[in-house]
Design a protein around this motif. Structure first.
Motif, PDB file in Angstrom:
ATOM      1  N   PHE A   3       0.844  -1.189   0.000  1.00  0.00           N
ATOM      2  CA  PHE A   3       0.000   0.000   0.000  1.00  0.00           C
ATOM      3  C   PHE A   3       0.879   1.238   0.000  1.00  0.00           C
ATOM      4  O   PHE A   3       2.057   1.183   0.355  1.00  0.00           O
ATOM      5  N   HIS A   4       0.294   2.353  -0.408  1.00  0.00           N
ATOM      6  CA  HIS A   4       1.032   3.600  -0.555  1.00  0.00           C
ATOM      7  C   HIS A   4       0.828   4.547   0.621  1.00  0.00           C
ATOM      8  O   HIS A   4       1.672   5.390   0.895  1.00  0.00           O
ATOM      9  N   MET A  28      -4.476  11.074  -3.371  1.00  0.00           N
ATOM     10  CA  MET A  28      -3.689  10.018  -3.995  1.00  0.00           C
ATOM     11  C   MET A  28      -3.927  10.016  -5.504  1.00  0.00           C
ATOM     12  O   MET A  28      -4.861  10.657  -5.988  1.00  0.00           O
ATOM     13  N   VAL A  29      -3.085   9.297  -6.229  1.00  0.00           N
ATOM     14  CA  VAL A  29      -3.252   9.208  -7.680  1.00  0.00           C
ATOM     15  C   VAL A  29      -3.883   7.865  -8.041  1.00  0.00           C
ATOM     16  O   VAL A  29      -3.845   6.917  -7.268  1.00  0.00           O
ATOM     17  N   VAL A  33      -2.899   2.486  -3.515  1.00  0.00           N
ATOM     18  CA  VAL A  33      -3.679   1.718  -2.537  1.00  0.00           C
ATOM     19  C   VAL A  33      -3.575   2.366  -1.157  1.00  0.00           C
ATOM     20  O   VAL A  33      -2.478   2.713  -0.700  1.00  0.00           O
ATOM     21  N   LEU A  34      -4.735   2.511  -0.525  1.00  0.00           N
ATOM     22  CA  LEU A  34      -4.838   3.062   0.820  1.00  0.00           C
ATOM     23  C   LEU A  34      -5.209   1.933   1.776  1.00  0.00           C
ATOM     24  O   LEU A  34      -6.151   1.179   1.523  1.00  0.00           O
ATOM     25  N   ARG A  35      -4.469   1.821   2.866  1.00  0.00           N
ATOM     26  CA  ARG A  35      -4.781   0.842   3.918  1.00  0.00           C
ATOM     27  C   ARG A  35      -5.463   1.592   5.049  1.00  0.00           C
ATOM     28  O   ARG A  35      -4.932   2.596   5.542  1.00  0.00           O
ATOM     29  N   VAL A  36      -6.654   1.142   5.431  1.00  0.00           N
ATOM     30  CA  VAL A  36      -7.426   1.790   6.487  1.00  0.00           C
ATOM     31  C   VAL A  36      -7.660   0.796   7.613  1.00  0.00           C
ATOM     32  O   VAL A  36      -8.078  -0.340   7.371  1.00  0.00           O
ATOM     33  N   ARG A  74      -7.455   3.488  -5.394  1.00  0.00           N
ATOM     34  CA  ARG A  74      -7.968   4.753  -5.952  1.00  0.00           C
ATOM     35  C   ARG A  74      -8.324   4.557  -7.421  1.00  0.00           C
ATOM     36  O   ARG A  74      -7.541   4.025  -8.188  1.00  0.00           O
ATOM     37  N   LYS A  75      -9.510   4.998  -7.802  1.00  0.00           N
ATOM     38  CA  LYS A  75      -9.941   4.874  -9.199  1.00  0.00           C
ATOM     39  C   LYS A  75      -9.231   5.865 -10.093  1.00  0.00           C
ATOM     40  O   LYS A  75      -8.719   6.873  -9.662  1.00  0.00           O
TER      41      LYS A  75
END
Length: 75
Positions: A3-4, A28-29, A33-36, A74-75
């Motif tokens: 993840f980023h 983000m671009v 990938v975002l980890r929550v 992110r789309k």
């Protein structure tokens, strides 16, 4: 999973985990990938609905010791 960026939403209740996720993804671009990490049990259905509504992809969801970990692309 790689993840980023990571977002700690532990202790926050609906709708704050989703609102903070939306803000983090906006910075983000495409393809990142975002980890929550969240503790609100309602976050599971919230993140599934959020993914459908926004087009961001929910790559994975795990439940570890009453902590929910989401990986959003992110789309």
């Amino acid at each position: 999973m790689d993840f980023h960026k990571e977002l700690d939403a532990r202790g926050l209740n609906c709708p704050l985990p989703i609102l903070k996720t939306k803000k983090a993804l906006a910075d983000m671009v495409t393809g990142q990938v975002l980890r929550v990490i969240a503790t609100d049990p309602g976050a599971v259905r919230d993140f599934q609905a959020f993914a459908k509504q926004t087009g961001n992809e929910l790559l994975a969801l795990t439940d570890e010791n009453k902590e929910f970990v989401f990986f959003m692309k992110r789309k």
